[in-house]
Each structure stands twice: as structure tokens, then as C-alpha cells.
Design an enzyme around this catalytic site. Structure first.
Site, PDB file in Angstrom:
ATOM      1  N   SER A  42       0.869  -1.159   0.000  1.00 41.42           N
ATOM      2  CA  SER A  42       0.000   0.000   0.000  1.00 41.42           C
ATOM      3  C   SER A  42       0.919   1.226   0.000  1.00 41.42           C
ATOM      4  CB  SER A  42      -0.876  -0.162   1.239  1.00 41.42           C
ATOM      5  OG  SER A  42      -1.165   0.971   1.896  1.00 41.42           O
ATOM      6  N   GLN A 168      -7.384  -1.293   6.354  1.00 41.09           N
ATOM      7  CA  GLN A 168      -6.225  -2.174   6.206  1.00 41.09           C
ATOM      8  C   GLN A 168      -5.764  -2.857   7.507  1.00 41.09           C
ATOM      9  OE1 GLN A 168      -2.964  -0.816   3.441  1.00 41.09           O
ATOM     10  NE2 GLN A 168      -1.841  -0.698   5.357  1.00 41.09           N
ATOM     11  N   GLU A 210       0.584  -9.274   7.036  1.00 36.97           N
ATOM     12  CA  GLU A 210       1.299  -8.890   8.258  1.00 36.97           C
ATOM     13  C   GLU A 210       1.003  -9.834   9.412  1.00 36.97           C
ATOM     14  OE1 GLU A 210       0.721  -4.720   9.037  1.00 36.97           O
ATOM     15  OE2 GLU A 210       1.709  -4.153   7.170  1.00 36.97           O
ATOM     16  N   ASP A 317       0.510   8.474   7.299  1.00 39.82           N
ATOM     17  CA  ASP A 317       1.468   7.548   6.684  1.00 39.82           C
ATOM     18  C   ASP A 317       1.592   7.941   5.210  1.00 39.82           C
ATOM     19  OD1 ASP A 317       2.929   5.434   5.664  1.00 39.82           O
ATOM     20  OD2 ASP A 317       1.413   3.914   6.039  1.00 39.82           O
ATOM     21  N   ARG A 371       7.246  -2.630   6.927  1.00 40.37           N
ATOM     22  CA  ARG A 371       6.389  -2.621   5.740  1.00 40.37           C
ATOM     23  C   ARG A 371       5.690  -3.982   5.673  1.00 40.37           C
ATOM     24  NH1 ARG A 371       6.943   2.145   2.528  1.00 40.37           N
ATOM     25  NH2 ARG A 371       4.863   1.418   1.942  1.00 40.37           N
ATOM     26  N   SER A 372       4.689  -4.060   4.818  1.00 36.53           N
ATOM     27  CA  SER A 372       3.956  -5.340   4.738  1.00 36.53           C
ATOM     28  C   SER A 372       4.831  -6.436   4.121  1.00 36.53           C
ATOM     29  CB  SER A 372       2.665  -5.166   3.966  1.00 36.53           C
ATOM     30  OG  SER A 372       2.910  -4.545   2.727  1.00 36.53           O
TER      31      SER A 372
END
Ligand code: PGA
Ligand code: ZN
Length: 419
Positions: A42, A168, A210, A317, A371-372
Site C-alpha cells: 500500500s 487495512q 502482516e 502515513d 512494511r507489509s
């Protein structure tokens, strides 16, 4: 003083099985540093460029061989012979070599992996743990050397879980007064309890990128009802032992001035969505909300702040993308009370540290984030402690690449005790 003797880079895989860069820096005294860069799914418009090969015959075009070539042919020749401990000079040289506003020439994946690996090597050379080594680059007044509080992403939605939910990340936040190891244990306890709640509701136990669960629910709001059940069934109290948080990542359900979420048949305007968040906040007492609106919907952000910022952190973000210009805009427009810091959104270690400093001076809460798409590199845990972050966001407390960060914080917690 140890000098940079060799810089190597290679393509490895991240937690999604996509290629990423691992850089190794070897110094004249034999110390070496290794670092690998994470990748977002994302990704905000204002982030630095992640250079990919776009060669469709390899990894669907996601190869990073060009970025590696940039390290070996452009960055390495300039840095060889430089003193590794002079991180300011190292990062300045990398920034000048790139010469763009967004690392568009060399790629932020190339620049950051080297910047991180140099600091790792220099820390080893000076026989300091990485968090203490990095800490010398920040202004320490009004900061405390401590483990940050935790934001656990226990239910994954949006791009991280096949768009099952529009939002998310549905987060739980153990009370900030708890010592780290206790807060970590609460996260696991609630994660396991949530698993039972999902089973009781005949919902699948599949997980997202995640590590949080990714159930398909008919409304986003229902995810909080599940979290509430999970917390209650282990006798913890919402609003006392544990709090709720949300990363809406609103860029992904925004189109042409409207927001589309499955809780309502009709699209929301910015002010409808703001009212929705206010209702959510009344019902679930959100301690934290990230990216509630699209990254250019400044007015909506500014309005929400006036409504909920007395007891909720509103964090940017995608809005800021760890970018000093975007941060200054947000400070001027009074749109946030917290900032997500992701070094790969800007592309060097010291640029990310500088953004932290400006944010802290403006009174913002600092949330350092993974981060993912991650690797087992735990640099980000050291970085978070070094800058005295208020919170860290490392996903659910499961899966190797997430646990690597939580385990590193356990080690740092022990090191801090004996300092
Ligand atoms: P990303 O998601 O790493 O896929 O960008 C994390 C976030 O939005 O906070
Ligand atoms: Zn986010």
C-alpha cells in the site's frame, strides 16, 4: 577509524516472495554490516521510488537487478575508502549521486540498503549495539531510552488481505504503562483469543500479509466487535489494559472525491466518513487512527483533528511518506498529531532520522513502522529505540519476519536494563 573496503548487494526474497535487496558492507578493520530493505503493498504517491526491473520474464517484473547494479557501479565506487562512522557524509554522498527529489535515479531500495548496511558495519566496528550507535545522530533532550509501545495489527484488510475489508489494519494497543515483555505477551494472548473467537463464529483462520487474521466480514465495524470479544474473553479491559487502533489506508477506497466502504451502500463524502469515524470512536474508543483520508484530502484531515484529537492520535502515513516537505505542510495545516516513519519512504537512514526530529519538535507522536513485505532484518527495531519512538508498528506478533523485530526488542530491553 574503519574505512569502507567493499560493498556487495544481492537479490533475496521478502515475506511475500518478491525480490528485494540485501547489501553487505565490509570495513578495513574486518567488521561487516548487512541490511535488507522491506517493501510496501500500500504505497503512497509521495514515497521515494522503489526501483524494479520491469522485466516481465522475472518475478512479474519485480526483480531488483538494476538497483543492485546501481549499488555496485554507481554507489560503491564513491563510498569505497570513506570512513564508515561518518554517516552524514555517506548519506550526503548517496543523495548527491542520486540527484533527484525522490531517489528516482538510483532507487530508494538501492540507497537505503547501503545506508543501513554502512551503519550496521560502523556499529559493529565501534562495538556498540546498533540502537546505541544510531542514537548518537539524534538530539536526545526530552527523549528517553526505552522500548516503544506496541501497535499490533491483529485483523488485516485492504491490499494486505485480498480486499476482504476496506480498512487495512485493525489494531490492539496494550496500555503504554506496561513493560515491553508484558505488552508483547498481551498481544499474543489476544491474538490467540481472537483465533478462538473466529472459530466460534465459523470464520476462517487465514492470515494476511502482516500475520493478522483476514476474515471476510460484511462491515468493517464488525472487525472491532470481534476484537472486543477477543479482549473480553481473556479478562482484559478495553480502555484500561488495552486500546483499539485503526489504519484505514484510505487511499485504497477513495475514488473521485468519494469513499467506498462496505458498511454503507452509498459512497461517503469526506464529512460523512468523518462522522463515521466519530461514531466508531464513540463505540470503540480509538486511541489511534492512521490515514483516515486520501493523501491529498487535506481539509478532511484538518476537520477530523478538531473533532477527535483530544484522545485519539491521528497519524499520517501515505499523507507524509516520511518526507520533510509533506511533513511541513501537515504541520502548517494542522492535520496530524502523529507520524508514521518508514525509512524506505525517503531512502537514507539520516533523512529518516531528520524527519523524526522535525516531527518531535512539532509535538507529534512518532510511530516507527515495518512494511507489509519484510525480511528477517531487525534494523527497524534498533532504529525505533534509537529515536525514542512513542510506538512501533510491526504487524501481528507471529510469523518469522514480524517476530524478528519483536525478538530484537526483547534483546534490546535486556541490554537497556544493564546500561
Ligand atoms: P505497506 O502497509 O507496508 O503495504 O505500505 C503498511 C501501512 O500502510 O502502514
Ligand atoms: Zn499505513
Amino acid at each position: 577509524m574503519a574505512k569502507i573496503k567493499q560493498i556487495k548487494a544481492r537479490e533475496i526474497l521478502d515475506s511475500r516472495g518478491n525480490p528485494t535487496i540485501e547489501a553487505t558492507v565490509i570495513l578495513s578493520d574486518g567488521s561487516s554490516g548487512v541490511a535488507s530493505v522491506p517493501a510496501g503493498a500500500s504505497v503512497g504517491t509521495y514515497e521515494a521510488v522503489e526501483l524494479r526491473d520491469h522485466d516481465q520474464t522475472r518475478f512479474k517484473g519485480l526483480g531488483v537487478l538494476k538497483a543492485i547494479e546501481n549499488i555496485e557501479k554507481i554507489i560503491a565506487p564513491k563510498l569505497l575508502g570513506m570512513e564508515a562512522a561518518k554517516q552524514q557524509e555517506i548519506d550526503k554522498t548517496i543523495i548527491e549521486l542520486d540527484g533527484t527529489q525522490n531517489k528516482g535515479r538510483l532507487g530508494a531500495n538501492a540507497t537505503l540498503s547501503v545506508s543501513m548496511a554502512v551503519s550496521d558495519a560502523a556499529a559493529k566496528s565501534s562495538v556498540l549495539p546498533l540502537f546505541l550507535y544510531l542514537r548518537q545522530f539524534i538530539h536526545k533532550e526530552n527523549t528517553q531510552l526505552k522500548i516503544p509501545s506496541l501497535l499490533f495489527n491483529l485483523i488485516n484488510g485492504g491490499l494486505h488481505a485480498g480486499n476482504n475489508l476496506n480498512f487495512q489494519e485493525f489494531q490492539i494497543i496494550p496500555a503504554t504503562s506496561k513493560p515491553y515483555s508484558e505488552a508483547l505477551q498481551s498481544g499474543i494472548t489476544i491474538y490467540n483469543s481472537l483465533k478462538e473467537v473466529l472459530k466460534q463464529n465459523n470464520l476462517p483462520l487465514l492470515v494476511g500479509d502482516e500475520g493478522g487474521f483476514g476474515p471476510a466480514l460484511s462491515a468493517n465495524m464488525e472487525a472491532f466487535a470481534l476484537l472486543k470479544q477477543a479482549v473480553a474473553s481473556v479478562n482484559l479491559r478495553v480502555g484500561f489494559d488495552v486500546f483499539f487502533g485503526l489504519d484505514a489506508a484510505a487511499n485504497h477506497f477513495y475514488r473521485n472525491g468519494q469513499y467506498f466502504i462496505k458498511d454503507k451502500a452509498m459512497p461517503f463524502s469526506s464529512s460523512d466518513l468523518s462522522l463515521y469515524y466519530e461514531t466508531l470512536n464513540k463505540e470503540y474508543d480509538l486511541l489511534y487512527i492512521e490515514d483516515p483520508f486520501f493523501e491529498d484530502d487535506w481539509q478532511a484531515w484538518a476537520n477530523l483533528i478538531t473533532k477527535i484529537s483530544h484522545d485519539t492520535i491521528v497519524a499520517g502515513d501515505d499523507l507524509i511518506a516520511t518526507n520533510p516537505y509533506r511533513l511541513q505542510m501537515a504541520i502548517d495545516k494542522k492535520t496530524i498529531t502523529g507520524i508514521i516513519i518508514k525509512p524506505n519512504q525517503i531512502g537514507t537512514v539520516l533523512e529518516a532520522l531528520a524527519v523524526v526530529e522535525v516531527a518531535r519538535a512539532a509535538g507529534l507522536k512518532i510511530i516507527v513502522s515495518h512494511r507489509s513485505g519484510e525480511t528477517n532484518d531487525s534494523f527497524i527495531a534498533d532504529f525505533a529505540v534509537a529515536v525514542s519512538a512513542d510506538y512501533v508498528k510491526f504487524g501481528a506478533p507471529v510469523r518469522g519476519e514480524r517476530v524478528a523485530k519483536y525478538n530484537r526488542l526483547l534483546a534490546i530491553e535486556n541490554q537497556i536494563k544493564i546500561l
